[in-house]
Design a protein around this motif. Sequence first.
Motif, PDB file in Angstrom:
ATOM      1  N   ASN A  90       0.813  -1.218   0.000  1.00  0.00           N
ATOM      2  CA  ASN A  90       0.000   0.000   0.000  1.00  0.00           C
ATOM      3  C   ASN A  90       0.850   1.272   0.000  1.00  0.00           C
ATOM      4  OD1 ASN A  90      -3.126  -0.590   0.471  1.00  0.00           O
ATOM      5  ND2 ASN A  90      -1.935  -2.191   1.508  1.00  0.00           N
ATOM      6  N   GLY A  91       2.125   1.133  -0.390  1.00  0.00           N
ATOM      7  CA  GLY A  91       2.997   2.288  -0.553  1.00  0.00           C
ATOM      8  C   GLY A  91       3.506   2.889   0.741  1.00  0.00           C
ATOM      9  N   LEU A  92       3.486   2.115   1.832  1.00  0.00           N
ATOM     10  CA  LEU A  92       3.970   2.601   3.125  1.00  0.00           C
ATOM     11  C   LEU A  92       5.234   1.840   3.511  1.00  0.00           C
ATOM     12  CD1 LEU A  92       0.543   2.669   5.007  1.00  0.00           C
ATOM     13  CD2 LEU A  92       1.748   4.630   4.032  1.00  0.00           C
ATOM     14  N   ASN A  93       6.206   2.551   4.062  1.00  0.00           N
ATOM     15  CA  ASN A  93       7.460   1.927   4.455  1.00  0.00           C
ATOM     16  C   ASN A  93       7.373   1.476   5.913  1.00  0.00           C
ATOM     17  OD1 ASN A  93      10.058   1.140   5.021  1.00  0.00           O
ATOM     18  ND2 ASN A  93      11.026   3.024   4.293  1.00  0.00           N
ATOM     19  N   PRO A  94       7.415   0.170   6.177  1.00  0.00           N
ATOM     20  CA  PRO A  94       7.314  -0.322   7.559  1.00  0.00           C
ATOM     21  C   PRO A  94       8.370   0.261   8.490  1.00  0.00           C
ATOM     22  CG  PRO A  94       7.143  -2.130   5.994  1.00  0.00           C
ATOM     23  CD  PRO A  94       7.542  -0.916   5.208  1.00  0.00           C
ATOM     24  N   LYS A  95       9.530   0.591   7.936  1.00  0.00           N
ATOM     25  CA  LYS A  95      10.612   1.111   8.766  1.00  0.00           C
ATOM     26  C   LYS A  95      10.316   2.513   9.311  1.00  0.00           C
ATOM     27  CE  LYS A  95      14.336  -1.537   6.619  1.00  0.00           C
ATOM     28  NZ  LYS A  95      14.587  -2.367   7.801  1.00  0.00           N
ATOM     29  N   ASP A  96       9.344   3.194   8.726  1.00  0.00           N
ATOM     30  CA  ASP A  96       8.969   4.531   9.195  1.00  0.00           C
ATOM     31  C   ASP A  96       8.054   4.477  10.423  1.00  0.00           C
ATOM     32  OD1 ASP A  96      10.398   5.742   7.185  1.00  0.00           O
ATOM     33  OD2 ASP A  96       8.661   6.050   5.874  1.00  0.00           O
ATOM     34  N   PHE A  97       7.549   3.278  10.740  1.00  0.00           N
ATOM     35  CA  PHE A  97       6.483   3.166  11.733  1.00  0.00           C
ATOM     36  C   PHE A  97       6.944   2.522  13.040  1.00  0.00           C
ATOM     37  CE2 PHE A  97       4.119   3.715   7.880  1.00  0.00           C
ATOM     38  CZ  PHE A  97       2.959   4.375   8.256  1.00  0.00           C
ATOM     39  N   TYR A  98       6.443   3.094  14.129  1.00  0.00           N
ATOM     40  CA  TYR A  98       6.542   2.444  15.440  1.00  0.00           C
ATOM     41  C   TYR A  98       5.147   1.933  15.768  1.00  0.00           C
ATOM     42  CZ  TYR A  98       8.121   1.498  20.175  1.00  0.00           C
ATOM     43  OH  TYR A  98       8.476   0.858  21.346  1.00  0.00           O
ATOM     44  N   LYS A 120       0.314   9.807  24.400  1.00  0.00           N
ATOM     45  CA  LYS A 120       1.291  10.891  24.231  1.00  0.00           C
ATOM     46  C   LYS A 120       2.697  10.414  24.591  1.00  0.00           C
ATOM     47  CE  LYS A 120       2.453  15.654  25.472  1.00  0.00           C
ATOM     48  NZ  LYS A 120       3.892  15.300  25.622  1.00  0.00           N
ATOM     49  N   MET A 121       2.809   9.663  25.688  1.00  0.00           N
ATOM     50  CA  MET A 121       4.121   9.166  26.096  1.00  0.00           C
ATOM     51  C   MET A 121       4.697   8.205  25.064  1.00  0.00           C
ATOM     52  SD  MET A 121       3.598   8.612  30.216  1.00  0.00           S
ATOM     53  CE  MET A 121       5.316   8.132  30.469  1.00  0.00           C
ATOM     54  N   LYS A 122       3.846   7.383  24.468  1.00  0.00           N
ATOM     55  CA  LYS A 122       4.339   6.468  23.437  1.00  0.00           C
ATOM     56  C   LYS A 122       4.741   7.232  22.174  1.00  0.00           C
ATOM     57  CE  LYS A 122       1.062   3.225  23.342  1.00  0.00           C
ATOM     58  NZ  LYS A 122       0.474   1.883  23.065  1.00  0.00           N
ATOM     59  N   GLU A 123       3.966   8.238  21.812  1.00  0.00           N
ATOM     60  CA  GLU A 123       4.336   9.061  20.653  1.00  0.00           C
ATOM     61  C   GLU A 123       5.668   9.774  20.897  1.00  0.00           C
ATOM     62  OE1 GLU A 123       1.045  11.655  19.980  1.00  0.00           O
ATOM     63  OE2 GLU A 123      -0.340  10.007  19.548  1.00  0.00           O
ATOM     64  N   ASP A 124       5.843  10.286  22.094  1.00  0.00           N
ATOM     65  CA  ASP A 124       7.107  10.966  22.444  1.00  0.00           C
ATOM     66  C   ASP A 124       8.279  10.000  22.315  1.00  0.00           C
ATOM     67  OD1 ASP A 124       5.761  13.317  22.939  1.00  0.00           O
ATOM     68  OD2 ASP A 124       5.776  13.088  25.122  1.00  0.00           O
ATOM     69  N   PHE A 125       8.097   8.777  22.799  1.00  0.00           N
ATOM     70  CA  PHE A 125       9.169   7.779  22.721  1.00  0.00           C
ATOM     71  C   PHE A 125       9.484   7.445  21.271  1.00  0.00           C
ATOM     72  CE2 PHE A 125      10.542   3.332  22.402  1.00  0.00           C
ATOM     73  CZ  PHE A 125      11.682   3.370  23.187  1.00  0.00           C
ATOM     74  N   ALA A 126       8.438   7.207  20.463  1.00  0.00           N
ATOM     75  CA  ALA A 126       8.656   6.880  19.048  1.00  0.00           C
ATOM     76  C   ALA A 126       9.410   8.001  18.342  1.00  0.00           C
ATOM     77  CB  ALA A 126       7.314   6.622  18.361  1.00  0.00           C
ATOM     78  N   ARG A 127       9.043   9.234  18.660  1.00  0.00           N
ATOM     79  CA  ARG A 127       9.721  10.395  18.072  1.00  0.00           C
ATOM     80  C   ARG A 127      11.194  10.425  18.484  1.00  0.00           C
ATOM     81  NH1 ARG A 127       6.484  13.709  20.083  1.00  0.00           N
ATOM     82  NH2 ARG A 127       4.828  13.586  18.519  1.00  0.00           N
ATOM     83  N   GLU A 128      11.460  10.143  19.751  1.00  0.00           N
ATOM     84  CA  GLU A 128      12.841  10.106  20.248  1.00  0.00           C
ATOM     85  C   GLU A 128      13.660   9.055  19.503  1.00  0.00           C
ATOM     86  OE1 GLU A 128      12.954   9.408  24.440  1.00  0.00           O
ATOM     87  OE2 GLU A 128      11.475  10.977  24.851  1.00  0.00           O
ATOM     88  N   MET A 129      13.012   7.946  19.141  1.00  0.00           N
ATOM     89  CA  MET A 129      13.705   6.858  18.447  1.00  0.00           C
ATOM     90  C   MET A 129      13.840   7.125  16.950  1.00  0.00           C
ATOM     91  SD  MET A 129      14.570   4.685  20.781  1.00  0.00           S
ATOM     92  CE  MET A 129      14.826   6.139  21.829  1.00  0.00           C
ATOM     93  N   GLY A 130      13.300   8.252  16.481  1.00  0.00           N
ATOM     94  CA  GLY A 130      13.482   8.644  15.094  1.00  0.00           C
ATOM     95  C   GLY A 130      12.382   8.210  14.138  1.00  0.00           C
ATOM     96  N   TYR A 131      11.254   7.775  14.674  1.00  0.00           N
ATOM     97  CA  TYR A 131      10.163   7.337  13.799  1.00  0.00           C
ATOM     98  C   TYR A 131       9.324   8.519  13.333  1.00  0.00           C
ATOM     99  CZ  TYR A 131      11.421   2.606  14.991  1.00  0.00           C
ATOM    100  OH  TYR A 131      12.126   1.439  15.135  1.00  0.00           O
ATOM    101  N   LYS A 132       8.789   8.388  12.118  1.00  0.00           N
ATOM    102  CA  LYS A 132       7.983   9.450  11.522  1.00  0.00           C
ATOM    103  C   LYS A 132       6.491   9.246  11.743  1.00  0.00           C
ATOM    104  CE  LYS A 132      11.372  10.063   7.800  1.00  0.00           C
ATOM    105  NZ  LYS A 132      11.586   9.991   6.328  1.00  0.00           N
ATOM    106  N   GLU A 133       6.099   7.979  11.926  1.00  0.00           N
ATOM    107  CA  GLU A 133       4.683   7.667  12.075  1.00  0.00           C
ATOM    108  C   GLU A 133       4.506   6.533  13.087  1.00  0.00           C
ATOM    109  OE1 GLU A 133       2.105   8.159   8.554  1.00  0.00           O
ATOM    110  OE2 GLU A 133       3.925   7.722   7.414  1.00  0.00           O
ATOM    111  N   VAL A 134       3.287   6.453  13.612  1.00  0.00           N
ATOM    112  CA  VAL A 134       2.941   5.358  14.522  1.00  0.00           C
ATOM    113  C   VAL A 134       1.658   4.705  14.014  1.00  0.00           C
ATOM    114  CG1 VAL A 134       4.083   6.342  16.539  1.00  0.00           C
ATOM    115  CG2 VAL A 134       1.718   6.975  16.045  1.00  0.00           C
ATOM    116  N   CYS A 135       1.452   3.464  14.404  1.00  0.00           N
ATOM    117  CA  CYS A 135       0.261   2.756  13.955  1.00  0.00           C
ATOM    118  C   CYS A 135      -0.158   1.716  14.981  1.00  0.00           C
ATOM    119  CB  CYS A 135       0.502   2.088  12.593  1.00  0.00           C
ATOM    120  SG  CYS A 135       1.723   0.761  12.625  1.00  0.00           S
ATOM    121  N   PHE A 136      -1.369   1.253  14.838  1.00  0.00           N
ATOM    122  CA  PHE A 136      -1.855   0.130  15.644  1.00  0.00           C
ATOM    123  C   PHE A 136      -2.964  -0.563  14.861  1.00  0.00           C
ATOM    124  CE2 PHE A 136      -4.355   3.827  17.045  1.00  0.00           C
ATOM    125  CZ  PHE A 136      -5.660   3.350  16.967  1.00  0.00           C
TER     126      PHE A 136
END
Length: 198
Positions: A90-98, A120-136
């Motif tokens: 679907n044109g999404l890079n798995p490596k971009d996602f936490y 919010k805390m999980k988004e902050d952590f994902a951002r710290e780790m260098g991720y551009k997007e999150v999903c579930f």
Amino acid sequence: MITFERLIGKEIEPYVEQFAWFRLNDFKEFPYLYDGNLEHERENFQKYMDEEQSLLIVAKDGEKVIAVSTGIPFDSPFMGKESADLFLQNGLNPKDFYYFAETIILPEYRGQAIGRDLYKMKEDFAREMGYKEVCFIAVEREEDHPLRPDTYKSPKNFWGHLGYEKLDISVSFEYPTIQASGKTEMASNLMFFWKKKI
């Protein structure tokens, strides 16, 4: 007073048993209707400790654990290949996602903004780790499902308010599922992905 503790990788170990119980109790309810066993849950969660960027956030009221929330890189071997392939198709890079896994709050503590803080805390952590997007992923049940409680309130509005969008990407997982008869049978359960840019 509600406090939060953030644990990464092998720091998660002291909470394996408690997390397993949280999953068993919460996911037995609608909409997941999952009838699992403690040994499987322990083994499953212990795999998180082999992933350096796995995350567990524990919320406490004093010494009492009242909520747990987890995350792991979407391209982790723990996640399996099927979901990553779906994103690529679907044109999404798995490596971009936490990936955000469970967020479980004891019923008596819901409606107190704890869920918002956990996300919010999980988004902050994902951002710290260098991720551009999150999903579930979230299970999808029909509106007239016989086991849907009259009091059930879908979290879709909550997720939308936090900025998550539902994707037209779904996956089915087979697990021991409680049936309308009260019996447990292996059944396929449809789940849809949600994502957010961070």
